[in-house]
Design a protein around this motif. Structure first.
Motif, PDB file in Angstrom:
ATOM      1  N   UNK A 183       0.834  -1.206   0.000  1.00  0.00           N
ATOM      2  CA  UNK A 183       0.000   0.000   0.000  1.00  0.00           C
ATOM      3  C   UNK A 183       0.867   1.254   0.000  1.00  0.00           C
ATOM      4  N   UNK A 184       1.894   1.266   0.855  1.00  0.00           N
ATOM      5  CA  UNK A 184       2.751   2.453   0.946  1.00  0.00           C
ATOM      6  C   UNK A 184       3.541   2.663  -0.337  1.00  0.00           C
ATOM      7  N   UNK A 185       3.944   1.581  -0.986  1.00  0.00           N
ATOM      8  CA  UNK A 185       4.696   1.698  -2.239  1.00  0.00           C
ATOM      9  C   UNK A 185       3.826   2.275  -3.348  1.00  0.00           C
ATOM     10  N   UNK A 186       2.598   1.794  -3.450  1.00  0.00           N
ATOM     11  CA  UNK A 186       1.678   2.329  -4.463  1.00  0.00           C
ATOM     12  C   UNK A 186       1.370   3.796  -4.178  1.00  0.00           C
ATOM     13  N   UNK A 187       1.208   4.136  -2.902  1.00  0.00           N
ATOM     14  CA  UNK A 187       0.955   5.538  -2.542  1.00  0.00           C
ATOM     15  C   UNK A 187       2.126   6.431  -2.932  1.00  0.00           C
ATOM     16  N   UNK A 188       3.350   5.963  -2.676  1.00  0.00           N
ATOM     17  CA  UNK A 188       4.525   6.756  -3.024  1.00  0.00           C
ATOM     18  C   UNK A 188       4.655   6.901  -4.537  1.00  0.00           C
ATOM     19  N   UNK A 189       4.414   5.817  -5.254  1.00  0.00           N
ATOM     20  CA  UNK A 189       4.459   5.880  -6.717  1.00  0.00           C
ATOM     21  C   UNK A 189       3.435   6.870  -7.243  1.00  0.00           C
TER      22      UNK A 189
END
Length: 349
Positions: A183-189
């Motif tokens: 979730x955090x990776x998709x948010x950062x992307x």
């Protein structure tokens, strides 16, 4: 690039439950009249054309580059990588690596490639992450290397191929923390995509994740005969979250949606299921592979003895090494992408 392990087996039930009812990898997009005049590239080794420094990666040593341009130039392949195919599709020359642009300022008219092998949206063990790469473009804009008009007639390509997951698993590896990490990776992307659009880029394209479990590093335990389907579920989870996020961005401006996802998962899978269509043999087996677990493609031992084996014909291999497609592999993937509306949309500006 990847070192996935049995954590995926334990995680599979959680992923299956989450994915239940999720839709396929499709995303809204729009068409405008004129094609992009410049291509700005960000991300990792799937798009790096020479930014990673010599001595850091095997991509600067033989046999990398054997198919194109005939010698190693930093590309993580026997030849062309995804950037080259996108550029040709847009009728542009492949943009010069950021590390070399001052040596050939005349190439700036085609854009710049900021992608750096081994990096991700977050910090990994290698080079500048996406935030830093975008910052490099921002500085060029402030220095008036590029104008508002340049950006308005440009397309940004963002590659996030999985280094963040590899780094997470090798430095943390918490089962309970993996889904929140996705979730955090998709948010950062997503934040990075928004930032690029805020700089004035007309269209922002991001690739969905390829099927992790079909990479040779995952298929090796199965003698390169089948994919690790549990690992593939991580790709599906990431992709579905990315779809939701990008669709929300496009819904904020339905008259001119600016964000496009390229479906790597289905494109890779289509080729791997029907390799003979592209004259590819043993599609899960890499062309260049280390002779033991401690060696990889391009490694050389004492007395210049190669610590790797090379297939007879890279044109018949889908994967070049244990994680990267060959030039033939990228060609096949791109041919599959040509069937999608998403790829057609990037030509319409």
């Amino acid at each position: 690039m990847y070192s996935y392990n049995t954590l995926f087996t334990l995680l599979s039930l959680f992923v299956i439950l989450y994915l239940s009812g999720q839709r396929g990898l499709q995303v809204e997009g729009g068409k405008t009249k004129n094609g992009p005049k410049k291509l700005f590239v960000f991300g990792d080794s799937y798009c790096d054309t020479g930014n990673i420094k010599k001595g850091i990666a095997n991509s600067w040593g033989k046999p990398y580059g054997v198919s194109f341009p005939g010698k190693p130039v930093g590309r993580f392949s026997d030849g062309r990588v995804f950037t080259d195919f996108i550029a040709k599709y847009l009728k542009l020359k492949s943009p010069i690596p950021f590390s070399l642009w001052k040596l050939a300022p005349n190439r700036l008219k085609y854009g710049i490639n900021f992608a750096f092998g081994g990096t991700g949206a977050f910090d990994t063990l290698y080079g500048p992450n996406l935030t830093t790469q975008i910052g490099s473009l921002e500085k060029l804009i402030k220095d008036k290397v590029y104008t508002a008009s340049d950006l308005n007639h440009s397309l940004a390509l963002v590659s996030v191929a999985g280094n963040d997951y590899n780094h997470y698993l090798t430095t943390n590896g918490s089962l309970t923390g993996l889904i929140p990490f996705v979730v955090s990776l998709v948010n950062q992307t997503t934040n990075d995509l928004i930032r690029l659009k805020g700089l004035g880029v007309n269209k922002v394209v991001v690739d969905g994740l390829q099927p992790f479990g079909c990479l040779p590093i995952q298929t090796a335990p199965f003698s390169f005969q089948k994919c690790n389907e549990t690992a593939n579920q991580i790709s599906s989870l990431h992709n579905n979250l990315l779809i939701d996020s990008v669709n929300k961005l496009n819904n904020q401006n339905k008259d001119h949606p600016s964000f496009i996802i390229l479906n790597f998962f289905d494109s890779f899978t289509s080729v791997l299921k029907n390799p003979s269509k592209y004259n590819i043999q043993n599609p899960l087996k890499p062309c260049c592979v280390g002779v033991s677990s401690e060696y990889s493609c391009g490694n050389v031992g004492k007395n210049n003895v190669n610590k790797y084996t090379l297939c007879d014909d890279p044109k018949k291999a889908f994967f070049w090494d244990i994680v990267h497609p060959s030039q033939a592999g990228w060609h096949a993937v791109f041919e599959e992408l040509k069937k999608t509306e998403a790829l057609r949309q990037i030509r319409h500006h």
